[in-house]
Design a protein around this motif. Structure first.
Motif, PDB file in Angstrom:
ATOM      1  N   PHE A 164     118.474  83.348 119.626  1.00  0.00           N
ATOM      2  CA  PHE A 164     117.567  82.969 120.715  1.00  0.00           C
ATOM      3  C   PHE A 164     116.397  82.089 120.287  1.00  0.00           C
ATOM      4  CE2 PHE A 164     115.701  86.795 118.955  1.00  0.00           C
ATOM      5  CZ  PHE A 164     114.347  86.572 119.025  1.00  0.00           C
ATOM      6  N   PRO A 165     115.941  82.081 118.994  1.00  0.00           N
ATOM      7  CA  PRO A 165     114.814  81.189 118.650  1.00  0.00           C
ATOM      8  C   PRO A 165     115.065  79.718 118.936  1.00  0.00           C
ATOM      9  CG  PRO A 165     115.084  82.848 116.937  1.00  0.00           C
ATOM     10  CD  PRO A 165     116.250  82.998 117.874  1.00  0.00           C
ATOM     11  N   ILE A 166     116.320  79.283 118.997  1.00  0.00           N
ATOM     12  CA  ILE A 166     116.563  77.870 119.295  1.00  0.00           C
ATOM     13  C   ILE A 166     116.212  77.533 120.740  1.00  0.00           C
ATOM     14  CG2 ILE A 166     118.416  77.797 117.585  1.00  0.00           C
ATOM     15  CD1 ILE A 166     120.419  77.707 119.868  1.00  0.00           C
ATOM     16  N   LEU A 167     116.044  78.554 121.605  1.00  0.00           N
ATOM     17  CA  LEU A 167     115.634  78.320 122.991  1.00  0.00           C
ATOM     18  C   LEU A 167     114.118  78.242 123.145  1.00  0.00           C
ATOM     19  CD1 LEU A 167     118.015  80.781 124.894  1.00  0.00           C
ATOM     20  CD2 LEU A 167     118.305  78.325 124.558  1.00  0.00           C
ATOM     21  N   ILE A 168     113.384  78.734 122.147  1.00  0.00           N
ATOM     22  CA  ILE A 168     111.931  78.801 122.267  1.00  0.00           C
ATOM     23  C   ILE A 168     111.298  77.416 122.362  1.00  0.00           C
ATOM     24  CG2 ILE A 168     109.810  79.554 121.106  1.00  0.00           C
ATOM     25  CD1 ILE A 168     111.317  81.974 120.073  1.00  0.00           C
ATOM     26  N   PRO A 169     111.691  76.423 121.531  1.00  0.00           N
ATOM     27  CA  PRO A 169     111.080  75.084 121.698  1.00  0.00           C
ATOM     28  C   PRO A 169     111.294  74.504 123.090  1.00  0.00           C
ATOM     29  CG  PRO A 169     112.214  75.236 119.600  1.00  0.00           C
ATOM     30  CD  PRO A 169     112.576  76.467 120.364  1.00  0.00           C
ATOM     31  N   TYR A 170     112.504  74.681 123.647  1.00  0.00           N
ATOM     32  CA  TYR A 170     112.750  74.169 124.993  1.00  0.00           C
ATOM     33  C   TYR A 170     111.890  74.904 126.010  1.00  0.00           C
ATOM     34  CZ  TYR A 170     115.191  72.754 129.209  1.00  0.00           C
ATOM     35  OH  TYR A 170     115.480  72.253 130.445  1.00  0.00           O
ATOM     36  N   TYR A 171     111.704  76.190 125.807  1.00  0.00           N
ATOM     37  CA  TYR A 171     110.859  76.968 126.717  1.00  0.00           C
ATOM     38  C   TYR A 171     109.408  76.507 126.655  1.00  0.00           C
ATOM     39  CZ  TYR A 171     108.129  80.953 128.378  1.00  0.00           C
ATOM     40  OH  TYR A 171     107.217  81.759 129.024  1.00  0.00           O
ATOM     41  N   CYS A 172     108.958  76.142 125.453  1.00  0.00           N
ATOM     42  CA  CYS A 172     107.560  75.727 125.293  1.00  0.00           C
ATOM     43  C   CYS A 172     107.292  74.353 125.901  1.00  0.00           C
ATOM     44  CB  CYS A 172     107.190  75.726 123.817  1.00  0.00           C
ATOM     45  SG  CYS A 172     107.179  77.360 123.046  1.00  0.00           S
ATOM     46  N   ILE A 173     108.276  73.449 125.803  1.00  0.00           N
ATOM     47  CA  ILE A 173     108.041  72.092 126.307  1.00  0.00           C
ATOM     48  C   ILE A 173     108.424  71.934 127.765  1.00  0.00           C
ATOM     49  CG2 ILE A 173     108.427  71.122 124.012  1.00  0.00           C
ATOM     50  CD1 ILE A 173     111.178  70.229 124.913  1.00  0.00           C
ATOM     51  N   SER A 174     109.138  72.915 128.317  1.00  0.00           N
ATOM     52  CA  SER A 174     109.535  72.811 129.724  1.00  0.00           C
ATOM     53  C   SER A 174     108.311  72.946 130.598  1.00  0.00           C
ATOM     54  CB  SER A 174     110.564  73.889 130.081  1.00  0.00           C
ATOM     55  OG  SER A 174     110.020  75.174 129.888  1.00  0.00           O
TER      56      SER A 174
END
Length: 410
Positions: free
Chosen positions: A85-95
């Motif tokens: 799941f950490p690979i989803l965190i950057p997308y979550y932060c920039i969304s």
């Protein structure tokens, strides 16, 4: 003759005014924007579908490769499913976060305790379900495992009927029956080829765990949709990502506790050294499997956001019959008559369900189009004209009708 020419002239002038009116221009712009949004929505859905199909196939094949080449830890295989799941965190932060509306601000938001209970319970549930999947994949050929997983659509539809007010139609019932028979053929097939070194008892355990995991996955999707409707009361993409990230974090912690409590962590170094493909490919297999599972999860989340959880499960079920073909190519699994029939029934069941979704979508579009046409009808307008002692009244009606102007003489 002159009156007819005057009438035609008035109609032409009126149509020209309509074509240049702000209302007409605004309606045209709205139609263009609507078409553009519809195109982008279908583009996103296509990308999510590709993520689901490719991620699911790659994850299952890499999981089977791990076991075939010397991997033995069920806890490691479970950790791979939830720890990416950490690979989803950057997308979550920039969304970009959704702008809250007045209604959403006034709506009672769930307290932190309720959210924590949801994430923790779903995370523990996910860890247990992933463990059952790991056991099933370790004891079954990947082709048999994938076809039994097709039963998750049946369980999801059943729980959606109980929890989400899902309506059954003849096509949906036909789909559920076909998918149930497809899975039952493999469950009751006693002469299936077992992976080498596995006893019949382990094979039966793998069957039961896979069926149980499919049922749990279907239940979890329904509970997730229920939580969006009854607790979170919104289904924005940011909220869905939060649900996935937090429950995966809890599932990862629960799996790590099981890994250390069971003592499996002590044998990981030896397992890495004995891996037939080498230590580097051992790590690479686990890392890419984790990435593949998260690609699958991301596609699943996207389809839940764009359509529904049940549609997301349908797309997932579509990819399952493809995996046995890939297993025959890469792992030389036996494709006997029973598996071939099960695969045909699974595909048939998916087509039946997808056709029902197509009918529902077409009906919804037709209803929205009718409402839009009614809302765009111009108001009746009377235009009076005094000529030759007569008072003529021209009634403006929609241009789509056969008679554009009706004349009444008084």
């Amino acid at each position: 003759m002159g009156q007819a020419q005057n009438l035609q002239l008035r109609v032409t002038v009126q149509e020209a005014k309509e074509a240049t009116s702000p209302e007409y221009i605004n309606a045209t712009n709205q139609s263009t924007i609507s078409q553009s949004r519809n195109f982008m929505r279908w583009l996103r859905m296509t990308i999510y579908i590709l993520f689901v199909l490719s991620g699911q196939s790659a994850a299952m094949l890499l999981g089977r490769l791990y076991y075939n080449k010397g991997g033995k830890s069920k806890w490691v295989a479970t950790l791979v499913q939830v720890a990416g799941f950490p690979i989803l965190i950057p997308y979550y932060c920039i969304s970009s976060p959704e702008n809250p509306t007045t209604s959403s601000i006034q709506r009672n938001q769930p307290c932190a305790l309720i959210l924590a209970l949801i994430y923790v319970s779903f995370g523990v549930f996910l860890a247990a379900d992933s463990m059952m999947y790991s056991i099933g994949l370790s004891y079954l050929p990947v082709s048999t495992f994938a076809l039994i997983c097709a039963s998750q659509l049946t369980f999801n539809a059943f729980f959606s009927f109980l929890l989400n007010s899902q309506k059954f139609t003849p096509f949906i019932i036909n789909s559920l029956v076909l998918l149930t028979i497809s899975s039952a053929l493999l469950v009751f097939e006693t002469n299936s080829t077992n992976p080498s070194g596995n006893s019949n008892k382990k094979y039966e355990t793998g069957l039961l765990c896979t069926v149980g995991a499919s049922a749990g996955y279907g239940l979890m999707l329904s509970l997730t949709q229920l939580s969006f409707q009854k607790v979170l009361k919104k289904e924005t993409f940011t909220v869905v990502l939060e649900m996935i990230i937090y429950q995966s974090l809890v599932a990862t912690c629960a799996t790590l506790v099981g890994l250390f409590a069971s003592g499996d962590w002590k044998g990981l170094k030896r397992e890495m050294e004995d891996f037939e493909l080498g230590e580097f490919l051992y790590v690479s297999t686990l890392v890419w499997a984790a990435i593949a599972w998260q690609i699958f999860t991301f596609g699943t989340v996207g389809l839940i956001h764009e359509v529904s959880s049940l549609f997301s499960n349908v797309i997932s079920s579509l990819g399952l019959p493809v995996i046995p073909v890939l297993a025959v190519i890469f792992f030389h699994d036996e494709m006997d008559g029973v598996k071939a029939i099960a695969m045909v029934l699974a595909i048939w069941g998916f087509i039946s369900y997808f056709y029902q979704h197509y009918l529902d979508d077409s009906k919804s579009k037709a209803e929205n189009r009718d409402v839009k046409e009614i809302s765009m009808l111009p108001l009746l307008k009377e235009v009076t004209d005094e000529q030759d002692g007569f008072k003529k009244i021209y009634v403006k009606v929609p241009l789509s009708t056969e008679e554009n102007v009706q004349t009444y003489e008084h």
